[in-house]
Design a protein around this motif. Sequence first.
Motif, PDB file in Angstrom:
ATOM      1  N   THR A 220       0.853  -1.188   0.000  1.00 19.44           N
ATOM      2  CA  THR A 220       0.000   0.000   0.000  1.00 19.44           C
ATOM      3  C   THR A 220       0.890   1.241   0.000  1.00 19.44           C
ATOM      4  O   THR A 220       1.883   1.275   0.741  1.00 19.44           O
ATOM      5  N   PRO A 221       0.599   2.253  -0.783  1.00 18.24           N
ATOM      6  CA  PRO A 221       1.403   3.482  -0.733  1.00 18.24           C
ATOM      7  C   PRO A 221       1.494   4.023   0.688  1.00 18.24           C
ATOM      8  O   PRO A 221       0.492   4.124   1.397  1.00 18.24           O
ATOM      9  N   PHE A 222       2.707   4.365   1.106  1.00 15.61           N
ATOM     10  CA  PHE A 222       2.956   4.779   2.484  1.00 15.61           C
ATOM     11  C   PHE A 222       2.110   5.994   2.869  1.00 15.61           C
ATOM     12  O   PHE A 222       1.481   6.025   3.938  1.00 15.61           O
ATOM     13  N   ALA A 223       2.087   7.005   2.004  1.00 18.56           N
ATOM     14  CA  ALA A 223       1.352   8.235   2.320  1.00 18.56           C
ATOM     15  C   ALA A 223      -0.140   7.952   2.503  1.00 18.56           C
ATOM     16  O   ALA A 223      -0.789   8.532   3.388  1.00 18.56           O
ATOM     17  N   GLU A 224      -0.671   7.064   1.695  1.00 15.25           N
ATOM     18  CA  GLU A 224      -2.090   6.708   1.805  1.00 15.25           C
ATOM     19  C   GLU A 224      -2.378   6.050   3.148  1.00 15.25           C
ATOM     20  O   GLU A 224      -3.365   6.378   3.825  1.00 15.25           O
ATOM     21  N   ALA A 225      -1.518   5.108   3.564  1.00 14.26           N
ATOM     22  CA  ALA A 225      -1.727   4.407   4.833  1.00 14.26           C
ATOM     23  C   ALA A 225      -1.526   5.324   6.027  1.00 14.26           C
ATOM     24  O   ALA A 225      -2.186   5.163   7.064  1.00 14.26           O
ATOM     25  N   MET A 226      -0.623   6.291   5.915  1.00 11.51           N
ATOM     26  CA  MET A 226      -0.453   7.276   6.981  1.00 11.51           C
ATOM     27  C   MET A 226      -1.708   8.139   7.105  1.00 11.51           C
ATOM     28  O   MET A 226      -2.185   8.428   8.205  1.00 11.51           O
ATOM     29  N   ALA A 227      -2.254   8.547   5.950  1.00 12.11           N
ATOM     30  CA  ALA A 227      -3.396   9.461   5.949  1.00 12.11           C
ATOM     31  C   ALA A 227      -4.646   8.835   6.545  1.00 12.11           C
ATOM     32  O   ALA A 227      -5.424   9.509   7.231  1.00 12.11           O
ATOM     33  N   ASP A 228      -4.849   7.530   6.291  1.00 10.35           N
ATOM     34  CA  ASP A 228      -6.085   6.902   6.779  1.00 10.35           C
ATOM     35  C   ASP A 228      -5.912   6.176   8.107  1.00 10.35           C
ATOM     36  O   ASP A 228      -6.827   5.496   8.576  1.00 10.35           O
ATOM     37  N   GLY A 229      -4.735   6.311   8.735  1.00  6.87           N
ATOM     38  CA  GLY A 229      -4.548   5.785  10.082  1.00  6.87           C
ATOM     39  C   GLY A 229      -4.121   4.336  10.168  1.00  6.87           C
ATOM     40  O   GLY A 229      -3.942   3.816  11.274  1.00  6.87           O
ATOM     41  N   ARG A 230      -3.919   3.671   9.042  1.00  4.57           N
ATOM     42  CA  ARG A 230      -3.449   2.288   9.114  1.00  4.57           C
ATOM     43  C   ARG A 230      -1.980   2.221   9.555  1.00  4.57           C
ATOM     44  O   ARG A 230      -1.510   1.179  10.018  1.00  4.57           O
ATOM     45  N   ILE A 231      -1.263   3.322   9.410  1.00  7.03           N
ATOM     46  CA  ILE A 231       0.054   3.500  10.021  1.00  7.03           C
ATOM     47  C   ILE A 231      -0.081   4.594  11.071  1.00  7.03           C
ATOM     48  O   ILE A 231      -0.513   5.708  10.768  1.00  7.03           O
ATOM     49  N   GLU A 232       0.258   4.267  12.294  1.00  7.14           N
ATOM     50  CA  GLU A 232       0.147   5.222  13.398  1.00  7.14           C
ATOM     51  C   GLU A 232       1.529   5.499  13.975  1.00  7.14           C
ATOM     52  O   GLU A 232       2.267   4.572  14.337  1.00  7.14           O
ATOM     53  N   VAL A 233       1.886   6.755  14.080  1.00  5.99           N
ATOM     54  CA  VAL A 233       3.182   7.146  14.643  1.00  5.99           C
ATOM     55  C   VAL A 233       3.089   7.119  16.173  1.00  5.99           C
ATOM     56  O   VAL A 233       2.218   7.765  16.759  1.00  5.99           O
ATOM     57  N   VAL A 234       4.004   6.358  16.805  1.00  6.20           N
ATOM     58  CA  VAL A 234       3.952   6.163  18.263  1.00  6.20           C
ATOM     59  C   VAL A 234       5.285   6.529  18.917  1.00  6.20           C
ATOM     60  O   VAL A 234       5.579   6.066  20.020  1.00  6.20           O
ATOM     61  N   THR A 235       6.079   7.344  18.250  1.00  8.92           N
ATOM     62  CA  THR A 235       7.428   7.635  18.735  1.00  8.92           C
ATOM     63  C   THR A 235       7.426   8.193  20.150  1.00  8.92           C
ATOM     64  O   THR A 235       8.134   7.673  21.038  1.00  8.92           O
ATOM     65  N   ASP A 236       6.668   9.238  20.395  1.00  3.07           N
ATOM     66  CA  ASP A 236       6.668   9.869  21.719  1.00  3.07           C
ATOM     67  C   ASP A 236       6.141   8.917  22.788  1.00  3.07           C
ATOM     68  O   ASP A 236       6.673   8.857  23.905  1.00  3.07           O
TER      69      ASP A 236
END
Length: 616
Positions: A220-236
């Motif tokens: 899946t295109p990375f930007a698309e998955a980031m935009a729809d929440g299937r990739i969630e940033v949890v760094t902090d």
Amino acid sequence: MTSGSKPVSSPSMTVDEALAAIDQACQEKKLTAGAVENIRSWLTEDRYRDYRDQTIQHIADGMWQKLDDVFWTIIPFGTGGRRGRMYEIGSNAINDRTIGESAQGLADYVVQYHGGAKQLSCAIAYDTRHKSRHFTELCAGIMVAAGFKVYLLDDYRATPQLSFAVRHLNCDCGIMVTASHNPPSDNAVKVYWSTGGQVLPPHDKAIIDGVMSCQEIRATPFAEAMADGRIEVVTDQIDAAFIDAASQCAFEGSRDVKVLYSPLHGVGEEAVVPLMKRDGFTQLDVYEGHREKSGDFPNVPGHVSNPENAAVFEAPIETARAGGYDLVLATDPDCDRLGVAAPLTTDPSGEWGTFTGNQIAALLAAYVLEQTVKSGKLTERSYVIKTLVTTELVRRIAESHGARCVGDLLVGYKYIAEAMDREGPEDFVYGCEESHGYLVGTYARDKDGAVACMLMGELAAKLKAEGKSMHEYMAGLYSKHGLHRENLINVFMEGSEGMAAMQGLMKAFRAEPPKSLGGIAVSQVRDYGSATILNVAEGSTSPLEGPSGNLVIMDLEMDGNYVAVRPSGTEPKVKFYVFTRLEAAESQDASAADIKLSDRLRAIEEDVRDFARLHS
């Protein structure tokens, strides 16, 4: 189709012409048979269509040596995952195809393993190496396409933080994009199971089977998955939780010590500095020469950021000596391993020395066990863990404190992680391996350079309060338990010829081992591949209990003196681990004992190298 393949102009030959050319090159001994087989696959199989034109162009340009290097075999999964040199094409290189296969094989197996019974998730992190972020996006897109929720540590972060994240977020698997301490040319993926440890049998073989049979990489295109929440940033979130968990492993005591820390151009500053500050270290500075986050590792000798190499400490030691520091700590680029240097005496302006991985293992074992006893938390069930090629001094220290030592393990921290869960994590005290990997606590299932830095700082502060140097403390351990000296010999064997030489050498050690090494008779050979013990004098064999793997240990007649041999799981070399020891009674005259074992190590190394040259 995967991203990142390099577009080329229309190739100057057809597929049939390229196939004929590689056959001719093989006849002329410009290509090995293995390279021809793999190139043929990349030219004719549809799954490699994105790389066909590039491969043909290499053939048309007569780049035979490069083609043989990147195609002679299929890059394997070793003790640390799939690791190697980056190149745009090739079955024996790190590129979009081989990284993509790794992620796809993992995704397909985890989906099959769970049978659609739950929503799957995967944690992913990356380090400062070239293309690490690119490979991270590729892996994330593949996992999303397979139905996973991806939790992303979207900045340079440490491998132990990825192990922690898998456990903390209850993920089904994890991916760390890093080649650890390898040269700048390399990259890799480390694959983790739901335990937070790297994959073990039977999962590893099943994943490898999936990788090898991978036909299509679906991303899946990375930007698309980031935009729809299937990739969630949890760094902090992971940063805060990791520091909370690792700081629980601290012991009470002084923090009055001045520490200079080097991340060796890697990710360690974000883990080590906040953890040590949480533990009360106020005199902690980062060495500026190694602070830049760079995959080129510009300011370390040979551009190899390996804390095993004493040369990486030369510049930091000069700064430490001039600045009155008591300790220099360094972690490798993904911050899962620790190196240490300290003054020989309590005077920082005097002579300094580094410690080997085995010595650090012993120092931390002694400190952690002493403090665990002092806190009243050591029980009859408490245990430490080490591998078969880690110094037996750790075992002796553990037993002197009344703790068990689980030490019959193959090389690789994943086996220490497995032993933690098998023996009971509630009774785990400390785990270590000679290649500078250490862990306390149960928050992760991989070695952690950050927590090791914290504990080494605590030990240095304790010793400073007692008017004792780290080296003097080490000497005291030798006086009590006997002098131990170890050495690691690396014999590099590159390419297809090197692989054949490695196999021949391992066969020779098994079938016709040397009768003596360093003037000491070889009494027996433990072969963990065939699970047998060879009595060298009698020529008889008996069963060997223990793990199964490509490891041979030659025991010498003198107790505590032996040589272990194994092919590296991450680099094209055979590793020889030489162990020597004197009894405590023979170790009281430290200078004489050191000379005796240094001479013994040199003699054994000469014989090992002679045997390797003769049989490879």
